[in-house]
Design a protein around this motif. Structure first.
Motif, PDB file in Angstrom:
ATOM      1  N   LYS A   1      58.901  64.291 152.841  1.00  0.00           N
ATOM      2  CA  LYS A   1      58.990  62.939 152.307  1.00  0.00           C
ATOM      3  C   LYS A   1      59.728  62.924 150.974  1.00  0.00           C
ATOM      4  CE  LYS A   1      54.696  61.515 154.444  1.00  0.00           C
ATOM      5  NZ  LYS A   1      53.309  61.153 154.241  1.00  0.00           N
ATOM      6  N   LYS A   2      59.531  63.994 150.179  1.00  0.00           N
ATOM      7  CA  LYS A   2      60.077  64.008 148.829  1.00  0.00           C
ATOM      8  C   LYS A   2      60.315  65.451 148.398  1.00  0.00           C
ATOM      9  CE  LYS A   2      57.669  63.635 144.508  1.00  0.00           C
ATOM     10  NZ  LYS A   2      56.619  63.019 143.743  1.00  0.00           N
ATOM     11  N   ALA A   3      61.298  65.656 147.560  1.00  0.00           N
ATOM     12  CA  ALA A   3      61.576  66.979 147.016  1.00  0.00           C
ATOM     13  C   ALA A   3      61.727  66.869 145.508  1.00  0.00           C
ATOM     14  CB  ALA A   3      62.847  67.553 147.612  1.00  0.00           C
ATOM     15  N   THR A   4      61.196  67.858 144.826  1.00  0.00           N
ATOM     16  CA  THR A   4      61.322  67.912 143.374  1.00  0.00           C
ATOM     17  C   THR A   4      61.784  69.304 143.003  1.00  0.00           C
ATOM     18  OG1 THR A   4      59.468  66.372 143.158  1.00  0.00           O
ATOM     19  CG2 THR A   4      60.095  67.599 141.200  1.00  0.00           C
ATOM     20  N   LEU A   5      62.828  69.372 142.243  1.00  0.00           N
ATOM     21  CA  LEU A   5      63.341  70.661 141.778  1.00  0.00           C
ATOM     22  C   LEU A   5      62.653  71.009 140.470  1.00  0.00           C
ATOM     23  CD1 LEU A   5      65.358  73.001 141.988  1.00  0.00           C
ATOM     24  CD2 LEU A   5      66.953  71.599 140.685  1.00  0.00           C
ATOM     25  N   ILE A   6      62.022  72.172 140.427  1.00  0.00           N
ATOM     26  CA  ILE A   6      61.360  72.638 139.210  1.00  0.00           C
ATOM     27  C   ILE A   6      62.053  73.922 138.780  1.00  0.00           C
ATOM     28  CG2 ILE A   6      59.203  73.402 138.156  1.00  0.00           C
ATOM     29  CD1 ILE A   6      57.740  71.825 140.366  1.00  0.00           C
ATOM     30  N   ALA A   7      62.806  73.850 137.695  1.00  0.00           N
ATOM     31  CA  ALA A   7      63.484  75.034 137.161  1.00  0.00           C
ATOM     32  C   ALA A   7      62.466  75.840 136.360  1.00  0.00           C
ATOM     33  CB  ALA A   7      64.651  74.615 136.276  1.00  0.00           C
ATOM     34  N   LEU A   8      62.243  77.077 136.764  1.00  0.00           N
ATOM     35  CA  LEU A   8      61.278  77.932 136.072  1.00  0.00           C
ATOM     36  C   LEU A   8      61.919  78.524 134.821  1.00  0.00           C
ATOM     37  CD1 LEU A   8      59.707  79.812 139.108  1.00  0.00           C
ATOM     38  CD2 LEU A   8      58.869  77.760 137.957  1.00  0.00           C
ATOM     39  N   GLU A   9      61.136  78.558 133.764  1.00  0.00           N
ATOM     40  CA  GLU A   9      61.605  79.116 132.489  1.00  0.00           C
ATOM     41  C   GLU A   9      61.951  80.587 132.682  1.00  0.00           C
ATOM     42  OE1 GLU A   9      60.146  79.150 127.849  1.00  0.00           O
ATOM     43  OE2 GLU A   9      58.641  78.962 129.410  1.00  0.00           O
ATOM     44  N   THR A  10      63.113  80.991 132.180  1.00  0.00           N
ATOM     45  CA  THR A  10      63.547  82.377 132.342  1.00  0.00           C
ATOM     46  C   THR A  10      63.473  83.108 131.007  1.00  0.00           C
ATOM     47  OG1 THR A  10      65.831  81.654 132.097  1.00  0.00           O
ATOM     48  CG2 THR A  10      65.032  81.986 134.336  1.00  0.00           C
ATOM     49  N   LEU A  11      62.439  83.892 130.891  1.00  0.00           N
ATOM     50  CA  LEU A  11      62.231  84.782 129.755  1.00  0.00           C
ATOM     51  C   LEU A  11      62.212  86.207 130.293  1.00  0.00           C
ATOM     52  CD1 LEU A  11      59.237  82.840 128.138  1.00  0.00           C
ATOM     53  CD2 LEU A  11      61.615  82.806 127.372  1.00  0.00           C
ATOM     54  N   PRO A  12      62.422  87.203 129.452  1.00  0.00           N
ATOM     55  CA  PRO A  12      62.360  88.584 129.969  1.00  0.00           C
ATOM     56  C   PRO A  12      61.054  88.896 130.701  1.00  0.00           C
ATOM     57  CG  PRO A  12      63.225  88.579 127.736  1.00  0.00           C
ATOM     58  CD  PRO A  12      62.791  87.168 128.029  1.00  0.00           C
ATOM     59  N   GLU A  13      59.937  88.334 130.241  1.00  0.00           N
ATOM     60  CA  GLU A  13      58.644  88.611 130.876  1.00  0.00           C
ATOM     61  C   GLU A  13      58.355  87.712 132.071  1.00  0.00           C
ATOM     62  OE1 GLU A  13      57.880  86.087 127.165  1.00  0.00           O
ATOM     63  OE2 GLU A  13      59.101  87.822 127.656  1.00  0.00           O
ATOM     64  N   SER A  14      59.218  86.729 132.330  1.00  0.00           N
ATOM     65  CA  SER A  14      58.958  85.819 133.445  1.00  0.00           C
ATOM     66  C   SER A  14      59.972  85.937 134.579  1.00  0.00           C
ATOM     67  CB  SER A  14      58.939  84.367 132.943  1.00  0.00           C
ATOM     68  OG  SER A  14      60.238  83.944 132.591  1.00  0.00           O
ATOM     69  N   LEU A  15      60.816  86.955 134.527  1.00  0.00           N
ATOM     70  CA  LEU A  15      61.809  87.134 135.589  1.00  0.00           C
ATOM     71  C   LEU A  15      61.123  87.584 136.877  1.00  0.00           C
ATOM     72  CD1 LEU A  15      64.707  88.804 133.592  1.00  0.00           C
ATOM     73  CD2 LEU A  15      64.447  86.409 134.234  1.00  0.00           C
ATOM     74  N   ILE A  16      61.532  86.995 137.985  1.00  0.00           N
ATOM     75  CA  ILE A  16      60.903  87.252 139.277  1.00  0.00           C
ATOM     76  C   ILE A  16      61.863  88.048 140.152  1.00  0.00           C
ATOM     77  CG2 ILE A  16      59.952  86.146 141.339  1.00  0.00           C
ATOM     78  CD1 ILE A  16      59.402  83.696 139.495  1.00  0.00           C
ATOM     79  N   GLY A  17      61.358  89.121 140.751  1.00  0.00           N
ATOM     80  CA  GLY A  17      62.171  89.928 141.650  1.00  0.00           C
ATOM     81  C   GLY A  17      62.141  89.411 143.071  1.00  0.00           C
ATOM     82  N   GLU A  18      60.967  88.908 143.492  1.00  0.00           N
ATOM     83  CA  GLU A  18      60.789  88.425 144.860  1.00  0.00           C
ATOM     84  C   GLU A  18      59.597  87.473 144.884  1.00  0.00           C
ATOM     85  OE1 GLU A  18      60.585  91.324 148.249  1.00  0.00           O
ATOM     86  OE2 GLU A  18      58.488  90.716 148.210  1.00  0.00           O
ATOM     87  N   VAL A  19      59.776  86.306 145.441  1.00  0.00           N
ATOM     88  CA  VAL A  19      58.651  85.376 145.592  1.00  0.00           C
ATOM     89  C   VAL A  19      57.953  85.732 146.905  1.00  0.00           C
ATOM     90  CG1 VAL A  19      57.919  82.979 145.799  1.00  0.00           C
ATOM     91  CG2 VAL A  19      59.825  83.572 144.288  1.00  0.00           C
ATOM     92  N   SER A  20      56.889  86.510 146.804  1.00  0.00           N
ATOM     93  CA  SER A  20      56.147  86.920 147.988  1.00  0.00           C
ATOM     94  C   SER A  20      55.155  85.848 148.404  1.00  0.00           C
ATOM     95  CB  SER A  20      55.401  88.227 147.715  1.00  0.00           C
ATOM     96  OG  SER A  20      56.296  89.209 147.256  1.00  0.00           O
ATOM     97  N   LYS A  21      54.538  85.192 147.432  1.00  0.00           N
ATOM     98  CA  LYS A  21      53.632  84.072 147.693  1.00  0.00           C
ATOM     99  C   LYS A  21      53.798  83.069 146.572  1.00  0.00           C
ATOM    100  CE  LYS A  21      50.011  85.704 150.634  1.00  0.00           C
ATOM    101  NZ  LYS A  21      48.585  85.817 150.852  1.00  0.00           N
ATOM    102  N   LEU A  22      53.623  81.788 146.926  1.00  0.00           N
ATOM    103  CA  LEU A  22      53.721  80.723 145.948  1.00  0.00           C
ATOM    104  C   LEU A  22      52.620  79.708 146.225  1.00  0.00           C
ATOM    105  CD1 LEU A  22      56.748  79.108 144.462  1.00  0.00           C
ATOM    106  CD2 LEU A  22      55.165  77.589 145.592  1.00  0.00           C
ATOM    107  N   TYR A  23      51.850  79.404 145.196  1.00  0.00           N
ATOM    108  CA  TYR A  23      50.791  78.400 145.292  1.00  0.00           C
ATOM    109  C   TYR A  23      51.067  77.338 144.234  1.00  0.00           C
ATOM    110  CZ  TYR A  23      48.195  81.988 147.871  1.00  0.00           C
ATOM    111  OH  TYR A  23      47.806  82.939 148.773  1.00  0.00           O
TER     112      TYR A  23
END
Length: 146
Positions: free
Chosen positions: A60-82
């Motif tokens: 019905k709707k989509a929202t783009l959420i840009a995640l903050e990119t800091l050295p400690e918040s870099l993601i290698g693989e999104v295995s699960k998302l809640y």
């Protein structure tokens, strides 16, 4: 005495290796002529007849959420998302990290610390997020953190 225990462990190890070798050689001697040839199925797909999926049919709707990119918040693989109304929880199995973001994408923190101390973890197999209580259960081979 310690030498006797070590020798018993070594003997058990050798017995196990020999048993596995014997078992694998038995399995490899199977008659390949009697194996059914129709176990593997081939499915032909005509790419010219493939229809595109319409976004509106599923969402019905989509929202783009840009995640903050800091050295400690870099993601290698999104295995699960809640997601909840206020939190985004991401499990990165590649880096064995659990990251928390607010709903606007601001990095809150990484949960836990990798290491070998009693309150640290060495390996996560999986996580579960309980929405009612906002608890994150992280399964390690030998410990469960929450």
């Amino acid at each position: 005495m310690n030498e006797i225990i070590r020798n018993r462990g070594l003997n058990n190890y050798i017995k196990n290796v020999l048993f596995l070798f014997f078992l694998s050689s038995l399995c490899s001697c199977a008659n390949k002529e009697n194996t059914p040839k129709n176990l593997i199925k081939t499915v032909n797909i005509d790419a010219s007849k493939v229809e595109p999926l319409e976004y509106n049919d599923y969402f019905k709707k989509a929202t783009l959420i840009a995640l903050e990119t800091l050295p400690e918040s870099l993601i290698g693989e999104v295995s699960k998302l809640y997601m909840t109304d206020s939190l985004i929880v991401i499990f990165d199995k590649k880096q064995m990290a659990i990251m928390l973001f607010d709903i606007k994408g601001n990095f809150i923190r990484q949960i836990g610390k990798k290491g070998s101390a009693p309150d640290e973890y060495t390996f996560f197999n999986d996580i579960q997020f309980e929405r009612e209580t906002s608890l994150i259960y992280a399964h390690e081979r030998y410990k469960i953190f929450w």
